[in-house]
Design an enzyme around this catalytic site. Structure first.
Site, short mmCIF file in Angstrom:
data_model
loop_
_atom_site.label_atom_id
_atom_site.label_comp_id
_atom_site.label_asym_id
_atom_site.label_seq_id
_atom_site.Cartn_x
_atom_site.Cartn_y
_atom_site.Cartn_z
N GLU A 418 0.92 -1.31 -0.22
CA GLU A 418 -0.10 -0.16 -0.09
C GLU A 418 0.87 1.23 0.04
O GLU A 418 1.79 1.45 0.77
CB GLU A 418 -0.93 -0.08 1.33
CG GLU A 418 -1.84 -1.19 1.32
CD GLU A 418 -2.19 -1.63 2.69
OE1 GLU A 418 -1.95 -0.88 3.63
OE2 GLU A 418 -2.71 -2.75 2.95
N HIS A 520 -0.60 1.94 15.53
CA HIS A 520 0.78 2.64 14.84
C HIS A 520 1.94 2.58 15.71
O HIS A 520 2.91 2.88 15.45
CB HIS A 520 0.44 4.01 14.45
CG HIS A 520 -0.48 4.09 13.22
ND1 HIS A 520 -1.93 4.01 13.76
CD2 HIS A 520 -0.59 4.13 12.01
CE1 HIS A 520 -2.78 4.31 12.64
NE2 HIS A 520 -1.97 4.14 11.50
#
Ligand SMILES: Cc1ncc(C[n+]2csc(CCOP(=O)(O)OP(=O)(O)O)c2C)c(N)n1
Ligand SMILES: [Mg+2]
Length: 732
Positions: A418, A520
């Site tokens: 991605e 994250h």
């Protein structure tokens, strides 16, 4: 349940009782007006179907004799022999576990392979079985272009997509591929499996790709027997789900009728082959003998259902066409079936005395071959190795430069994921690579980690050297089986005949100063650390990162290794170590011949009081703490593991013995993290000194400043170091 004996009797009665006396037909002629199927092909299909049916009977007999270990049958699905007949033997196939008919039919398409022998050895879990060597009962054969799959239903579909895409990409890049450039990749699966998220994701990815006009020569075949173990698939569901997907051509046929199945398969194959677009072939079939040998089918299926299935027996249906077309008399059909039965039974008897795998070493031999010398040689040469950077670089720059250097070295290498293409990665790590090497080698994918890894899995099989990126460690977890169950097992279940080399780059770990929350800042590596054979690289310094990436690519190319390369996000752009502006975290780009052998640690300092064992962000924290300890008169040495698998056990022991006091500094969780492995590794190799550990908490990581409440920090490390020394002193 319809027993083997009933099924056998039913065939002879039904076939033997057909009206005979028809004129003899020319086997070269079509068997039915409007069909493409000729008599020679139909006879071959019948032989394959009969072989498959008798193999199912034999598997149960072998189990009763105590020498068979697998009873999932193909009975009722033998129409897939017609699918094989419609394909070329050079079309790579990833097959449903009810593919006996397909396997036998393909083996008879000009190969020397005896499919009966192969399947029986598989049932017996024999070390002489030609694909998995007794490690599993799978349909696979390198000579037949059949790639073995695992038992995890649908998990082969992302890989199948990868094979389909890889065929064209390999041709474009001039990379040697085992299959011709007009090959069709075929993947079959059951009706219940068609609803699995892996199937849905892979089919969606195929559509998404084809929708953009990119060639996807993938034939998806759903063998729909209406049930998944005991749970019926809602009637009409498969058609409703797949008949009108963008970019996907849908064809349906009665898979019990060899003529209809062959014609539909031939049409689908032609479409996929000529247009390079995906197709979905929906074959309606039946299931005999229950889900597997132990399945008490009567508990969930009615007698009427079972009778209705029996009336659709594909072997009888083939006999009906053969007799009706004048290719066989009813007696000849039964005799031909019986002759196969006798051959299979003889072979089954012989197989009972076949050799099982005898030792752990024999079982594990193909798991993850390692040739460190050859890897070293490959890692340290390369035409494009003229110093890509003049001055010192950051970690992100080092990975970027190394990727560029390696793309220049390995023509088969592809970098994808991605946002890696146009944007150059969320953190700029792949910046400029697409412009330099073109979109065939550096490309963006759709947002689906399972499919990204599938493209890598299949790409490796087609000769490519895939370097997929998973954007964040937390997002590996929704696709982890593609590494755990698929990538890591490929060599094991094919005795090394198939391999899917890859280097999976993952941006990971925490310390994003509160930004992004858990997803994250994920610091969990437990799901990777226990995967047999997996190489896990965890560089912290720019020079190590480049050199270790060289090693990983070389190991993938040389040994087919599956490598995971975890890049600490928080260190990507870090420049300083101790003080602002000291540039202590920058490093010169490594010399052309530098690489870091897998499982080799790196040591810092020569203190004799304490050994701090760490990696990733822990290395920077430990080096900073070591300086403060030095100011307090404590001499610490710091060891960067660099590899979380294989752990550098020898280096660890040496460094630990130099001080007799080990503090493991582990930024991952207390449970399932790295420290458990380090301590165990030290104990295993005979270390008897002191050991303590500091880790992050067994928690998910919260958003904002609270993150630091659960993450390991420097004061905690320093305190533990001092306390370890104190313990030693007071204990004398
Ligand atoms: C991911 C996964 N979950 C569960 C299973 C256990 N299992 C094996 S076969 C099967 C049913 C599959 O049904 P279907 O796809 O219709 O194939 P069929 O056996 O009917 O040919 C299940 C649930 C599995 N192998 N893999
Ligand atoms: Mg089913």
């Amino acid at each position: 349940m319809t027993t083997p004996a009933e099924l056998d009797r039913h065939f002879r009665e039904a076939a033997g009782g057909l009206p005979g006396g028809l004129p003899r037909a020319d086997p070269a002629a079509r068997v039915r007006a409007g069909s493409r199927l000729d008599g020679v092909t139909l006879l071959a299909i019948f032989d394959a179907q009969a072989e498959s049916r008798h193999l199912d009977f034999a598997a149960r007999w072998m189990q009763q004799q105590g020498g068979g270990y697998y009873t999932i049958s193909s009975a009722g699905h033998e129409g897939n022999a017609a699918l094989a007949a419609a394909l070329r033997p050079t079309d790579p196939a990833l097959l449903h576990y009810r593919s006996g008919g397909f396997y036998c039919a393909r083996a008879r398409q000009g190969s020397e392979v005896d499919p009966v022998h192969d399947v029986l050895l598989g049932v017996a879990a024999s070390a002489d079985e030609p694909i998995a060597g007794g490690r599993h009962k799978v349909f696979g054969r390198a000579e037949l272009g059949i790639i073995p799959k695992t038992s995890t239903i649908a998990s082969h579909l992302p890989r199948a997509l990868g094979v389909a895409l890889g065929i064209g990409r390999a041709a474009k890049l001039g990379v040697a591929c085992p299959w011709p450039r007009d090959a069709v990749a075929v993947a079959s699966f059951g009706d219940a499996s068609a609803s699995h998220s892996t199937a849905v994701g892979a089919i969606n990815a195929a559509c998404h790709t084809a929708y953009q006009g990119i060639p996807v020569p993938l034939l998806l075949v759903c063998e729909d027997n209406g049930i998944g173990i005991s749970v019926p698939t809602p009637p009409g569901w498969v058609a409703a789900s797949f008949a009108a997907r963008p970019g996907l051509r849908y064809l349906a046929a009665n898979g019990c009728d060899p003529v209809a199945a062959y014609d539909a398969a031939a049409q689908a194959v032609e479409l996929v082959r000529s247009r390079r677009r995906p197709a979905f072939l929906h074959l309606s079939v039946v299931r005999f003998l229950g889900h597997a040998g132990s399945d008490a089918e009567a508990a969930y299926r009615t007698a009427a259902d079972l009778a209705a299935d029996l009336a659709r027996d594909p072997l009888v249906a083939t006999a009906v066409v053969l007799v009706g077309a004048g290719l066989l008399t009813p007696d000849e059909a039964v005799a031909r079936y019986d002759a196969v039965g006798e051959r299979v039974r003889d072979a089954a008897e012989r197989t009972l005395s076949s050799r099982p795998l005898a030792s752990a070493a024999e079982v594990m031999a193909p798991l993850a071959p390692r040739h460190p010398w050859r890897v070293a040689e490959r890692a340290s040469v390369g035409p494009d190795r003229a110093a890509p950077a003049d001055g010192p670089v950051t970690l992100a720059q080092a990975v970027n430069l190394a990727l560029g250097e390696l793309l220049g070295t390995y023509p088969a290498m592809c970098v994808f994921g991605e946002d890696v293409g146009r944007k150059g990665g969320v953190y700029g790590v792949t910046k400029g690579l697409q412009r330099r090497f073109g979109p065939a080698r550096v490309f963006d994918t759709l947002l689906d980690e399972q499919s990204i890894l599938g493209v890598a899995l299949g790409g490796g099989l087609t000769g490519l050297l895939p370097v997929p990126e998973i954007q964040y460690l937390a997002y590996l977890h929704n696709a982890a089986d593609q590494i755990r169950g698929e990538a890591a097992t490929q060599q094991f279940f094919s005795a090394g005949q198939f391999r899917n080399p890859m280097v999976v780059r993952i941006a990971g770990y925490a310390y994003q100063k509160g930004f992004g929350g858990h997803f994250h800042n994920d610091n969990a590596v437990g799901a990777l650390r226990d995967i047999p054979g997996l190489v896990i690289a965890s560089p912290a310094r720019p020079d190590d990162a480049a050199a270790m990436l060289r090693t990983c690519l070389a190991a993938a190319a040389e040994d087919g290794s599956v490598c995971v390369f975890i890049e600490p996000i928080a260190l990507y752009h870090t420049r300083d170590l101790h003080d602002d502006g000291d540039g202590g975290w920058l490093a010169a780009y490594p010399a052309p011949d530098a690489h870091v052998p897998a499982g080799q640690a790196r040591s810092y300092g020569d203190g004799t009081d304490l050994t701090m064992v760490t990696f990733g962000n822990g290395l920077r924290m430990s080096l900073r703490v070591a300086r403060r300890l030095a100011a307090r008169g404590i001499g610490a040495r710091v060891v960067d593991l660099r590899w979380l698998a294989p752990l550098p056990a020898d280096d660890l022991l040496r460094e630990a013995r130099l001080t007799g006091r080990v503090l493991v500094v582990d930024e991952t969780r207390r449970t399932g993290g790295v420290s458990e492995g380090v301590i165990t590794a030290l104990t295993d190799v005979g270390y008897t000194g002191q050991i303590a550990r500091v880790t992050s908490e067994d928690s998910f990581i919260p958003l904002g400043p609270a993150a630091s409440a659960v993450l390991l920090d420097e004061p905690t490390i320093e305190k533990a170091a001092v306390s370890l020394l104190h313990t030693r002193r007071t204990r004398g």
